[in-house]
Design a protein around this motif. Sequence first.
Motif, PDB file in Angstrom:
ATOM      1  N   GLU A   1       0.532 -33.493 -45.954  1.00 19.59           N
ATOM      2  CA  GLU A   1       1.375 -33.646 -44.773  1.00 19.59           C
ATOM      3  C   GLU A   1       1.879 -32.324 -44.208  1.00 19.59           C
ATOM      4  OE1 GLU A   1       4.372 -36.331 -46.157  1.00 19.59           O
ATOM      5  OE2 GLU A   1       3.127 -38.107 -45.768  1.00 19.59           O
TER       6      GLU A   1
ATOM      7  N   GLU B   1     -12.859 -40.387 -26.681  1.00 21.34           N
ATOM      8  CA  GLU B   1     -12.194 -40.188 -27.969  1.00 21.34           C
ATOM      9  C   GLU B   1     -13.206 -39.676 -28.989  1.00 21.34           C
ATOM     10  OE1 GLU B   1      -9.260 -42.498 -31.145  1.00 21.34           O
ATOM     11  OE2 GLU B   1     -10.464 -43.655 -29.742  1.00 21.34           O
TER      12      GLU B   1
ATOM     13  N   ALA C   1      -9.149 -35.064 -37.626  1.00 23.31           N
ATOM     14  CA  ALA C   1      -8.485 -34.806 -36.348  1.00 23.31           C
ATOM     15  C   ALA C   1      -9.039 -35.746 -35.294  1.00 23.31           C
ATOM     16  CB  ALA C   1      -8.690 -33.354 -35.923  1.00 23.31           C
ATOM     17  N   ARG C   2      -8.155 -36.445 -34.606  1.00 20.32           N
ATOM     18  CA  ARG C   2      -8.556 -37.350 -33.526  1.00 20.32           C
ATOM     19  C   ARG C   2      -8.010 -36.828 -32.201  1.00 20.32           C
ATOM     20  NH1 ARG C   2     -10.310 -42.555 -35.004  1.00 20.32           N
ATOM     21  NH2 ARG C   2     -10.225 -42.929 -37.254  1.00 20.32           N
ATOM     22  N   GLY C   3      -8.778 -36.965 -31.154  1.00 20.34           N
ATOM     23  CA  GLY C   3      -8.301 -36.524 -29.849  1.00 20.34           C
ATOM     24  C   GLY C   3      -9.284 -36.845 -28.750  1.00 20.34           C
TER      25      GLY C   3
ATOM     26  N   ASP D   1      -4.574 -35.640 -30.916  1.00 23.47           N
ATOM     27  CA  ASP D   1      -3.534 -36.665 -30.864  1.00 23.47           C
ATOM     28  C   ASP D   1      -2.980 -36.972 -32.248  1.00 23.47           C
ATOM     29  OD1 ASP D   1      -3.934 -37.007 -28.103  1.00 23.47           O
ATOM     30  OD2 ASP D   1      -5.558 -38.444 -28.455  1.00 23.47           O
ATOM     31  N   HIS D   2      -3.851 -36.847 -33.260  1.00 21.15           N
ATOM     32  CA  HIS D   2      -3.433 -37.257 -34.602  1.00 21.15           C
ATOM     33  C   HIS D   2      -4.191 -36.453 -35.655  1.00 21.15           C
ATOM     34  CE1 HIS D   2      -1.643 -39.942 -37.535  1.00 21.15           C
ATOM     35  NE2 HIS D   2      -2.824 -40.123 -38.094  1.00 21.15           N
ATOM     36  N   LEU D   3      -3.445 -35.967 -36.658  1.00 21.34           N
ATOM     37  CA  LEU D   3      -4.028 -35.227 -37.772  1.00 21.34           C
ATOM     38  C   LEU D   3      -3.688 -35.932 -39.076  1.00 21.34           C
ATOM     39  CD1 LEU D   3      -3.357 -31.409 -37.137  1.00 21.34           C
ATOM     40  CD2 LEU D   3      -5.588 -32.506 -37.423  1.00 21.34           C
ATOM     41  N   THR D   4      -4.689 -36.115 -39.934  1.00 17.20           N
ATOM     42  CA  THR D   4      -4.489 -36.706 -41.254  1.00 17.20           C
ATOM     43  C   THR D   4      -5.125 -35.792 -42.292  1.00 17.20           C
ATOM     44  OG1 THR D   4      -4.631 -38.938 -40.321  1.00 17.20           O
ATOM     45  CG2 THR D   4      -4.843 -38.741 -42.709  1.00 17.20           C
TER      46      THR D   4
END
Length: 208
Positions: free
Chosen positions: A10, A73, A110-112, A167-170
């Motif tokens: 995280e 996306e 990584a999403r975007g 938009d989102h990182l995991t």
Amino acid sequence: MHSQPLFQLEDPHAIHHLMRAYPLATVVAVTRQGLEANLLPLELCTEEGGPTRLRGHAARGHPLLQPGMDGAEVLAVFQSPNAYISPRWYVNGQRSGRLAPSWNYAAVEARGRLRCVDCRDWLQAHLQALTLSQEARRDAPWLLEHADSGFVEEAARRLRGFEIDIDHLTGKRFLSQQRTEADRRSLIEHLSKEGSGAAHDVARLVVP
């Protein structure tokens, strides 16, 4: 990317470090040809108070950069070296009998949204930054200006840039955190003796 709380990564700095250390990402998108997965080197760009984005490039004819892909996306997966973990390496596990083969690795998803870029200056700056990120620690770094200018111009005409606004990182570190310290120290010892260079890299990732 599925991850149990114990294995979640995280810390943004740790996530960014992994992305920069292993920039060759698997980029997944739905194109005209259907679901596509391609290995592409990506430059991570972080701005104070601004969005985090990825920059990349590909041949102009690449399916990822065809008309209609702007705003699509995409998913980019960055992965560290990985290594098989033998049950024989577990110290405490031998006594409990609760043993199973495993695999150790770290990864970031990584999403975007994709945005194509047609700009010669942008492309040259991106290629320079991507090269410097890999050459900086060398005794005699190779720079883009070391190449013949005509060759660079010719190559640039065949390439097109793109950006991915994240938009989102995991992040995930699956490095035997559920095991005892004795088990992890044993893994480090055995991984360091393996013939594979990737196993040695994983040994350096495991925290005793």
